[in-house]
Write a protein that holds these residues in place. Structure first.
Motif, PDB file in Angstrom:
ATOM      1  N   UNK A  98       0.792  -1.131  -0.072  1.00 12.88           N
ATOM      2  CA  UNK A  98       0.116  -0.029   0.161  1.00 12.88           C
ATOM      3  C   UNK A  98       0.814   1.216  -0.043  1.00 12.88           C
ATOM      4  N   UNK A  99       1.899   1.443  -0.883  1.00 10.18           N
ATOM      5  CA  UNK A  99       2.606   2.593  -1.045  1.00 10.18           C
ATOM      6  C   UNK A  99       1.831   3.874  -1.203  1.00 10.18           C
ATOM      7  N   UNK A 100       2.259   4.967  -0.800  1.00 10.92           N
ATOM      8  CA  UNK A 100       1.720   6.192  -0.899  1.00 10.92           C
ATOM      9  C   UNK A 100       2.569   7.358  -1.015  1.00 10.92           C
ATOM     10  N   UNK A 101       2.499   8.169  -1.901  1.00  9.85           N
ATOM     11  CA  UNK A 101       3.580   9.289  -1.922  1.00  9.85           C
ATOM     12  C   UNK A 101       3.500  10.301  -0.710  1.00  9.85           C
ATOM     13  N   UNK A 102       4.312  10.479  -0.103  1.00 14.71           N
ATOM     14  CA  UNK A 102       4.355  11.342   0.922  1.00 14.71           C
ATOM     15  C   UNK A 102       5.429  12.788   0.801  1.00 14.71           C
ATOM     16  N   UNK A 103       4.575  14.014   0.461  1.00 17.73           N
ATOM     17  CA  UNK A 103       5.358  14.973   0.100  1.00 17.73           C
ATOM     18  C   UNK A 103       6.459  15.392   1.187  1.00 17.73           C
ATOM     19  N   UNK A 104       7.785  15.724   0.812  1.00 16.97           N
ATOM     20  CA  UNK A 104       8.708  16.144   1.799  1.00 16.97           C
ATOM     21  C   UNK A 104       9.291  14.984   2.446  1.00 16.97           C
ATOM     22  N   UNK A 105       8.923  13.636   2.297  1.00 17.17           N
ATOM     23  CA  UNK A 105       9.569  12.438   2.866  1.00 17.17           C
ATOM     24  C   UNK A 105       9.973  11.593   1.791  1.00 17.17           C
ATOM     25  N   UNK A 106       8.962  11.217   0.829  1.00 19.99           N
ATOM     26  CA  UNK A 106       9.687  10.389  -0.232  1.00 19.99           C
ATOM     27  C   UNK A 106       9.968  11.312  -1.273  1.00 19.99           C
ATOM     28  N   UNK A 107      11.065  10.736  -2.358  1.00 23.00           N
ATOM     29  CA  UNK A 107      11.469  11.569  -3.570  1.00 23.00           C
ATOM     30  C   UNK A 107      10.301  11.544  -4.648  1.00 23.00           C
ATOM     31  N   UNK A 108      10.185  12.983  -4.802  1.00 24.91           N
ATOM     32  CA  UNK A 108       9.424  12.818  -6.007  1.00 24.91           C
ATOM     33  C   UNK A 108       9.764  12.614  -7.354  1.00 24.91           C
ATOM     34  N   UNK A 109       8.869  11.979  -8.278  1.00 28.95           N
ATOM     35  CA  UNK A 109       9.234  11.707  -9.595  1.00 28.95           C
ATOM     36  C   UNK A 109       9.597  12.942 -10.427  1.00 28.95           C
ATOM     37  N   UNK A 110      10.203  12.723 -11.697  1.00 29.09           N
ATOM     38  CA  UNK A 110      10.870  11.626 -12.049  1.00 29.09           C
ATOM     39  C   UNK A 110      12.044  11.400 -11.142  1.00 29.09           C
ATOM     40  N   UNK A 111      12.100  10.080 -10.841  1.00 33.25           N
ATOM     41  CA  UNK A 111      13.479   9.920 -10.016  1.00 33.25           C
ATOM     42  C   UNK A 111      14.599   8.924 -10.766  1.00 33.25           C
ATOM     43  N   UNK A 112      15.886   9.380 -10.482  1.00 31.41           N
ATOM     44  CA  UNK A 112      17.087   8.620 -11.289  1.00 31.41           C
ATOM     45  C   UNK A 112      17.198   7.127 -10.858  1.00 31.41           C
ATOM     46  N   UNK A 113      17.483   6.449 -11.708  1.00 28.20           N
ATOM     47  CA  UNK A 113      17.536   4.907 -11.504  1.00 28.20           C
ATOM     48  C   UNK A 113      19.285   4.574 -11.703  1.00 28.20           C
ATOM     49  N   UNK A 114      19.858   5.349 -12.442  1.00 27.48           N
ATOM     50  CA  UNK A 114      21.374   4.927 -12.688  1.00 27.48           C
ATOM     51  C   UNK A 114      22.191   6.467 -12.705  1.00 27.48           C
ATOM     52  N   UNK A 115      23.481   6.363 -12.241  1.00 25.26           N
ATOM     53  CA  UNK A 115      24.282   7.404 -12.393  1.00 25.26           C
ATOM     54  C   UNK A 115      25.733   6.913 -12.862  1.00 25.26           C
ATOM     55  N   UNK A 116      26.264   7.570 -13.743  1.00 24.03           N
ATOM     56  CA  UNK A 116      27.560   7.466 -14.517  1.00 24.03           C
ATOM     57  C   UNK A 116      28.653   8.456 -14.260  1.00 24.03           C
ATOM     58  N   UNK A 117      29.594   7.945 -13.971  1.00 28.70           N
ATOM     59  CA  UNK A 117      30.777   8.886 -13.330  1.00 28.70           C
ATOM     60  C   UNK A 117      32.250   8.718 -14.022  1.00 28.70           C
ATOM     61  N   UNK A 118      32.939   9.621 -14.318  1.00 27.08           N
ATOM     62  CA  UNK A 118      34.279   9.221 -14.970  1.00 27.08           C
ATOM     63  C   UNK A 118      35.073  10.265 -13.975  1.00 27.08           C
ATOM     64  N   UNK A 119      36.468   9.650 -13.651  1.00 25.28           N
ATOM     65  CA  UNK A 119      37.074  10.893 -12.938  1.00 25.28           C
ATOM     66  C   UNK A 119      38.472  11.182 -14.038  1.00 25.28           C
ATOM     67  N   UNK A 120      39.289  12.270 -13.325  1.00 20.23           N
ATOM     68  CA  UNK A 120      40.264  12.571 -14.188  1.00 20.23           C
ATOM     69  C   UNK A 120      41.455  11.699 -14.006  1.00 20.23           C
ATOM     70  N   UNK A 121      41.317  10.643 -13.056  1.00 16.07           N
ATOM     71  CA  UNK A 121      42.414   9.510 -13.261  1.00 16.07           C
ATOM     72  C   UNK A 121      42.044   8.339 -14.287  1.00 16.07           C
TER      73      UNK A 121
END
Length: 523
Positions: free
Chosen positions: A409-432
């Motif tokens: 019974x999930x329910x969105x709670x503003x200020x508590x849950x993360x509002x959409x659109x939400x990220x599912x993946x992150x990509x990162x590259x370093x100077x090394x």
């Protein structure tokens, strides 16, 4: 009237000889083989001709020495000369083929980078295109053939191709590691590269990788309840392993708890959905590996789908503190997934960041069964350039109340849950030169979901990029010209019909009749 059987047999033999000669030519043009059927036809031709001559040798002698023979021989010489000129011209054209691309956007011309790659091939390349007769791949097959023909033309004899129906030759398909209809496998010596999405960029990239056959080893972490990389179960990475091996990667398992060090030959370490948290020592080894320029692909599920319990997660803490990649303590609820698949926990990848991993995916969607959010924090890990690779639709959120999920019974709670659109993946590259790809789900790459739209392409592209094997060249972009067919008006169509069916044939007919009448007047 007395039947002249001699003449019937004579001309019957001549007809048989001519039919046999036509059949011989047809067999040779179609089969290009000196087989029994061709030999029989030629024998019938010779025998029939011999019978024709033997049955009335006087008539043949008269035909060869008379007045008609004189004029006939002149016509024969002229016809032979004309035919000889045609043969020579065709032979020269065949041996010196030149193409002219008259399309405005040069759609039938390979990019100059591709031509340079073809010129620099150290060995011959053979492309085996595995296409079934399924109508769903018919268009792709035609496009692939046209593209491969261009490679043959520019390859100067170093590039060849053949089409194979995997249903008719399953052994060849198995030997090539074919997992999808419409796959092209390039061979150079003992090395091979598979291309599942046929395009000039992908084919040329595969040839570049063939020319740079460095050993790339992909290690999948074990020891924490991860899914296996072998076996046929839905919860395994067999299809992913096969796809990577088809691209010349060596796929192996790695137990850091036993090995106590990251192997020197590791191109990428894949953390593939641990059910128990990695130890501090393991995370320390991975952290040192990354800071030395190594690459990792992390797929970590929401806590509810693991056996982490209340135990700390050293890997999540390290990614957050040192690289600014935040694994959310939540589960993504997606209303689009609920409407489309009757599953609110099936997060659909809706938008992609502009990145080498997603540049070829176009509008192809991805699906993540039971995912957590993964976001980028630019205030930490400032030595790394980060971007959120995949986001969901707006009608989704990161549910932080585990009890509501357990109660379905999930329910969105503003200020508590993360509002959409939400990220599912992150990509990162370093100077090394280090590279990281972090997904909030490990199921999307398993056999159960590998074939879901763009899931397979997403994870394979991620490994390619992490291993620094993304496209090594950027082909010159072509501007596609849109063309619209404007149908002629009814009046114009009528004129065209009149000219093609009445006027032109009529002119020829009148000219012929006039010529016939003129000859009759001359006697």
């Amino acid at each position: 009237m007395k039947t002249n059987w001699r003449q019937i047999i004579r001309y019957g033999a001549l007809i048989i000889a001519l039919l046999a000669l036509l059949a011989s030519a047809g067999l040779w043009i179609v089969q290009h083989q000196w087989n029994l059927a061709l030999q029989i036809c030629l024998a019938l031709f010779v025998i029939g001709l011999a019978v024709f001559v033997v049955m009335d040798p006087g008539a043949v002698r008269k035909a060869l020495t008379g007045r008609q023979a004189k004029y006939g021989s002149n016509a024969l010489i002229l016809a032979a000369a004309f035919l000889g000129i045609l043969v020579v011209v065709n032979y020269l054209a065949y041996k010196n083929t030149k193409r002219i691309d008259l399309t405005e956007d040069k759609s039938n011309t390979l990019a100059k980078e591709t031509v340079e790659v073809l010129k620099s091939l150290p060995e011959n390349v053979v492309a085996k295109a595995f296409f079934t007769t399924n109508t769903t791949v018919a268009t792709s097959k035609d496009s692939a053939k046209l593209l491969l023909e261009q490679y043959v033309y520019e390859g100067a004899g170093k590039f060849k191709y053949e089409f194979i129906d995997p249903n008719n030759d399953p052994a060849a398909a198995q030997d090539a590691g074919i997992t999808a209809d419409g796959t092209v496998v390039l061979y150079m010596g003992n090395a091979k590269q598979s291309v599942t999405s046929i395009s000039e960029e992908n084919l040329t990239g595969a040839m570049v990788r063939l020319m740079n056959p460095e050993a790339h080893v992909i290690y999948f972490l074990t020891g924490h309840g991860e899914y296996p990389i072998t076996g046929s179960a839905d919860q395994s990475y067999t299809e992913l392993s096969a796809a990577l091996e088809a691209k010349n990667y060596s796929v192996q398992s790695l137990n850091l708890l036993a090995k106590l060090d990251v192997p020197q030959d590791a191109s990428v370490i894949v953390v593939d959905g641990p059910k128990k948290p990695l130890s501090d020592a393991e995370v320390s080894m991975l952290d040192s590996y990354i800071k030395d320029g190594g690459s990792v692909v992390v797929m970590e599920d929401p806590a509810l789908d693991t056996q982490f319990g209340d135990s700390p997660d050293p890997l999540a803490s390290d990614l957050s503190a040192n690289y600014g990649i935040i694994l959310g303590n939540d589960t993504v609820v997606d209303m689009y997934g609920y409407q489309a698949f009757q599953n609110p926990y099936f997060a659909v990848g809706y938008q992609y960041a502009t990145h080498a991993i997603t540049s070829k995916m176009g509008t192809m969607g991805t699906g993540f069964q039971g995912a957590r959010t993964v976001s980028a924090d630019d205030s930490t890990g400032t030595d790394y350039t980060k971007s959120q690779l995949i986001t969901t639709v707006e009608q989704s959120w990161g549910e932080t109340d585990a009890s509501s999920i357990q109660a379905s019974n999930p329910e969105f709670n503003e200020g508590i849950d993360i509002a959409g659109p939400v990220p599912l993946a992150v990509v990162a590259s370093g100077s090394n030169d280090a590279r990281l790809v972090v997904f909030g789900d490990s199921d999307f790459a398993t056999n159960a979901y590998y074939g879901f739209y763009g899931n397979g392409e997403m994870i394979v592209n991620s490994v390619d990029w992490a291993a620094k094997q993304e496209n090594l060249i950027n082909l010159t972009a072509k501007n596609t010209v849109e063309r619209t067919l404007v149908q002629p008006k009814t009046y114009t169509m009528g004129l065209i019909l009149l000219g093609s069916l009445i006027v032109l044939p009529g002119i020829v007919l009148v000219a012929g009749i006039g010529s016939w009448l003129a000859r009759r007047r001359q006697g």
